[in-house]
Structures are given as structure tokens and as C-alpha cells.
Motif scaffolding. Structure first.
Motif, PDB file in Angstrom:
ATOM      1  N   MET A 239       0.756  -1.401  -0.203  1.00 15.93           N
ATOM      2  CA  MET A 239      -0.067   0.003   0.001  1.00 15.93           C
ATOM      3  C   MET A 239       1.050   1.053  -0.042  1.00 15.93           C
ATOM      4  N   ARG A 240       0.394   2.153  -0.784  1.00 18.80           N
ATOM      5  CA  ARG A 240       1.661   3.381  -1.062  1.00 18.80           C
ATOM      6  C   ARG A 240       0.749   4.653  -0.602  1.00 18.80           C
ATOM      7  N   ILE A 241       1.464   4.707   0.671  1.00 17.70           N
ATOM      8  CA  ILE A 241       1.092   6.231   1.653  1.00 17.70           C
ATOM      9  C   ILE A 241       1.647   7.795   1.419  1.00 17.70           C
ATOM     10  N   LEU A 242       0.752   8.727   1.205  1.00 19.83           N
ATOM     11  CA  LEU A 242       1.047   9.747   0.544  1.00 19.83           C
ATOM     12  C   LEU A 242       1.345  11.222   1.353  1.00 19.83           C
ATOM     13  N   ILE A 243       2.418  11.364   2.175  1.00 21.28           N
ATOM     14  CA  ILE A 243       2.162  12.353   3.587  1.00 21.28           C
ATOM     15  C   ILE A 243       1.928  13.811   2.982  1.00 21.28           C
ATOM     16  N   ALA A 244       1.452  14.361   3.097  1.00 18.97           N
ATOM     17  CA  ALA A 244       1.597  15.989   2.513  1.00 18.97           C
ATOM     18  C   ALA A 244       1.675  16.769   4.011  1.00 18.97           C
ATOM     19  N   GLU A 245       3.005  17.494   4.674  1.00 20.85           N
ATOM     20  CA  GLU A 245       3.082  17.960   5.551  1.00 20.85           C
ATOM     21  C   GLU A 245       4.270  18.692   6.031  1.00 20.85           C
ATOM     22  N   ASP A 246       3.847  20.076   6.363  1.00 22.92           N
ATOM     23  CA  ASP A 246       5.007  21.281   5.787  1.00 22.92           C
ATOM     24  C   ASP A 246       6.208  21.088   7.216  1.00 22.92           C
ATOM     25  N   ASP A 247       5.553  20.889   8.561  1.00 27.71           N
ATOM     26  CA  ASP A 247       6.087  20.164   9.273  1.00 27.71           C
ATOM     27  C   ASP A 247       7.064  18.716   9.266  1.00 27.71           C
ATOM     28  N   ALA A 248       8.785  19.624   9.224  1.00 21.27           N
ATOM     29  CA  ALA A 248       9.472  18.173   8.675  1.00 21.27           C
ATOM     30  C   ALA A 248       9.351  17.342   9.690  1.00 21.27           C
ATOM     31  N   VAL A 249       9.875  17.737  10.994  1.00 20.67           N
ATOM     32  CA  VAL A 249       9.913  16.603  12.157  1.00 20.67           C
ATOM     33  C   VAL A 249       7.856  15.986  11.689  1.00 20.67           C
ATOM     34  N   SER A 250       7.192  16.476  12.214  1.00 21.80           N
ATOM     35  CA  SER A 250       5.971  15.984  12.055  1.00 21.80           C
ATOM     36  C   SER A 250       6.251  14.621  10.724  1.00 21.80           C
ATOM     37  N   ARG A 251       6.628  14.442  10.066  1.00 24.73           N
ATOM     38  CA  ARG A 251       5.963  13.868   8.561  1.00 24.73           C
ATOM     39  C   ARG A 251       7.355  13.259   8.495  1.00 24.73           C
ATOM     40  N   LEU A 252       8.414  13.721   9.670  1.00 26.95           N
ATOM     41  CA  LEU A 252       9.619  12.074   9.365  1.00 26.95           C
ATOM     42  C   LEU A 252       9.636  11.073  10.851  1.00 26.95           C
ATOM     43  N   VAL A 253       8.791  11.442  11.307  1.00 24.37           N
ATOM     44  CA  VAL A 253       8.086  10.782  12.169  1.00 24.37           C
ATOM     45  C   VAL A 253       6.781   9.694  12.377  1.00 24.37           C
ATOM     46  N   LEU A 254       5.831  10.252  11.465  1.00 25.98           N
ATOM     47  CA  LEU A 254       5.116   9.712  10.657  1.00 25.98           C
ATOM     48  C   LEU A 254       5.792   8.363   9.832  1.00 25.98           C
ATOM     49  N   ALA A 255       6.666   8.957   8.919  1.00 24.49           N
ATOM     50  CA  ALA A 255       6.702   8.637   7.767  1.00 24.49           C
ATOM     51  C   ALA A 255       7.768   7.036   8.407  1.00 24.49           C
ATOM     52  N   THR A 256       8.371   7.473   9.228  1.00 19.60           N
ATOM     53  CA  THR A 256       9.159   6.383  10.031  1.00 19.60           C
ATOM     54  C   THR A 256       8.793   5.006  10.354  1.00 19.60           C
ATOM     55  N   LYS A 257       6.838   5.780  11.022  1.00 17.45           N
ATOM     56  CA  LYS A 257       6.083   4.619  11.599  1.00 17.45           C
ATOM     57  C   LYS A 257       5.806   3.804  10.598  1.00 17.45           C
ATOM     58  N   LEU A 258       5.390   4.255   9.022  1.00 22.36           N
ATOM     59  CA  LEU A 258       4.559   3.789   8.424  1.00 22.36           C
ATOM     60  C   LEU A 258       5.677   2.832   7.578  1.00 22.36           C
ATOM     61  N   GLN A 259       7.198   3.394   7.267  1.00 20.99           N
ATOM     62  CA  GLN A 259       7.380   2.170   7.196  1.00 20.99           C
ATOM     63  C   GLN A 259       8.034   1.253   7.621  1.00 20.99           C
ATOM     64  N   SER A 260       8.180   1.758   9.130  1.00 21.51           N
ATOM     65  CA  SER A 260       8.529   0.811   9.735  1.00 21.51           C
ATOM     66  C   SER A 260       7.070  -0.846  10.001  1.00 21.51           C
ATOM     67  N   MET A 261       6.312  -0.190   9.377  1.00 22.26           N
ATOM     68  CA  MET A 261       5.120  -1.090   9.665  1.00 22.26           C
ATOM     69  C   MET A 261       5.029  -1.690   7.328  1.00 22.26           C
ATOM     70  N   LYS A 262       6.300  -1.335   7.030  1.00 16.60           N
ATOM     71  CA  LYS A 262       6.188  -1.775   6.054  1.00 16.60           C
ATOM     72  C   LYS A 262       5.409  -1.123   4.431  1.00 16.60           C
ATOM     73  N   TYR A 263       5.071  -0.343   5.210  1.00 16.64           N
ATOM     74  CA  TYR A 263       4.110   1.217   3.836  1.00 16.64           C
ATOM     75  C   TYR A 263       5.143   1.370   3.084  1.00 16.64           C
ATOM     76  N   THR A 264       4.658   1.443   1.812  1.00 20.00           N
ATOM     77  CA  THR A 264       5.657   2.287   0.796  1.00 20.00           C
ATOM     78  C   THR A 264       5.130   3.997   1.105  1.00 20.00           C
ATOM     79  N   VAL A 265       5.897   4.832   1.258  1.00 20.44           N
ATOM     80  CA  VAL A 265       5.890   5.828   2.180  1.00 20.44           C
ATOM     81  C   VAL A 265       6.630   7.489   1.169  1.00 20.44           C
ATOM     82  N   LEU A 266       4.975   8.081   0.538  1.00 19.78           N
ATOM     83  CA  LEU A 266       6.119   8.621  -0.434  1.00 19.78           C
ATOM     84  C   LEU A 266       5.567  10.438   0.207  1.00 19.78           C
ATOM     85  N   MET A 267       6.694  11.788   0.126  1.00 23.30           N
ATOM     86  CA  MET A 267       6.171  12.328   1.582  1.00 23.30           C
ATOM     87  C   MET A 267       6.497  14.071   0.360  1.00 23.30           C
TER      88      MET A 267
END
Length: 94
Positions: free
Chosen positions: A1-29
Motif C-alpha cells: 500500500m502506498r501512502i502519501l504524506i503531505a505535511e509542511d512540518d519536517a519533524v512531523s513528516r519524518l516521524v509519521l513516515a518512519t512509523k509507516l515505513q516500519s510497518m512496511k508501507y511505501t511512503v511518499l512525502m
């Protein structure tokens, strides 16, 4: 499953992306709503997670644009915000 994160705060974007990637999702930022729209059109993700308030295009407008795009199957859209709502100066907890 591919998940797009649209977030202007770099820290929030990275925290969310890291968690989703650890769950084996493909993440686009995307760094903002405009970049999120461009990535949505190019990648057609299964899920879009967007911040509510961003420069250029906010999360609500991004959601409207996605819903108006009739050439694709609608992705799930989740809108996040760090906005604190207050009543008479007291933060609401929820």
C-alpha cells in the motif's frame, strides 16, 4: 500500500513516515499542499495523510481537489492537525 504524506512540518513528516515505513508501507512525502497535489497526480497513492494547515494548498483544499479528480479511484484521506482549539481560553482535550 502506498501512502502519501503531505505535511509542511519536517519533524512531523519524518516521524509519521518512519512509523509507516516500519510497518512496511511505501511512503511518499510532500513538503506542502502544492507538492502533495503534484505527487498525488503522478503516483495515485492508496492513502493520503495531510496536514490541515499548510502553505499554498491546505489539507481541506487538497482533499477537495482529490475528490474532484474523477479519473482515479478515490484514496482514503486522513487530515491531521496540531491546532489547539480553545473555549474561553481553555484548551479542549479530546
Amino acid at each position: 500500500m502506498r501512502i502519501l504524506i503531505a505535511e509542511d512540518d519536517a519533524v512531523s513528516r519524518l516521524v509519521l513516515a518512519t512509523k509507516l515505513q516500519s510497518m512496511k508501507y511505501t511512503v511518499l512525502m510532500a513538503n506542502d499542499g502544492r507538492e502533495g497535489w503534484e505527487m498525488y497526480l503522478a503516483e495515485q497513492p492508496d492513502v493520503v495523510i495531510t496536514d490541515w494547515m499548510m502553505p499554498f494548498i491546505d489539507g481541506l483544499e487538497l482533499t477537495r481537489m482529490i475528490r474532484a479528480d474523477h479519473r482515479a479511484i478515490y484514496p482514503y484521506v486522513i487530515i491531521l492537525t496540531a491546532l489547539v482549539v480553545t473555549v474561553l481560553g481553555v484548551p479542549l482535550k479530546g
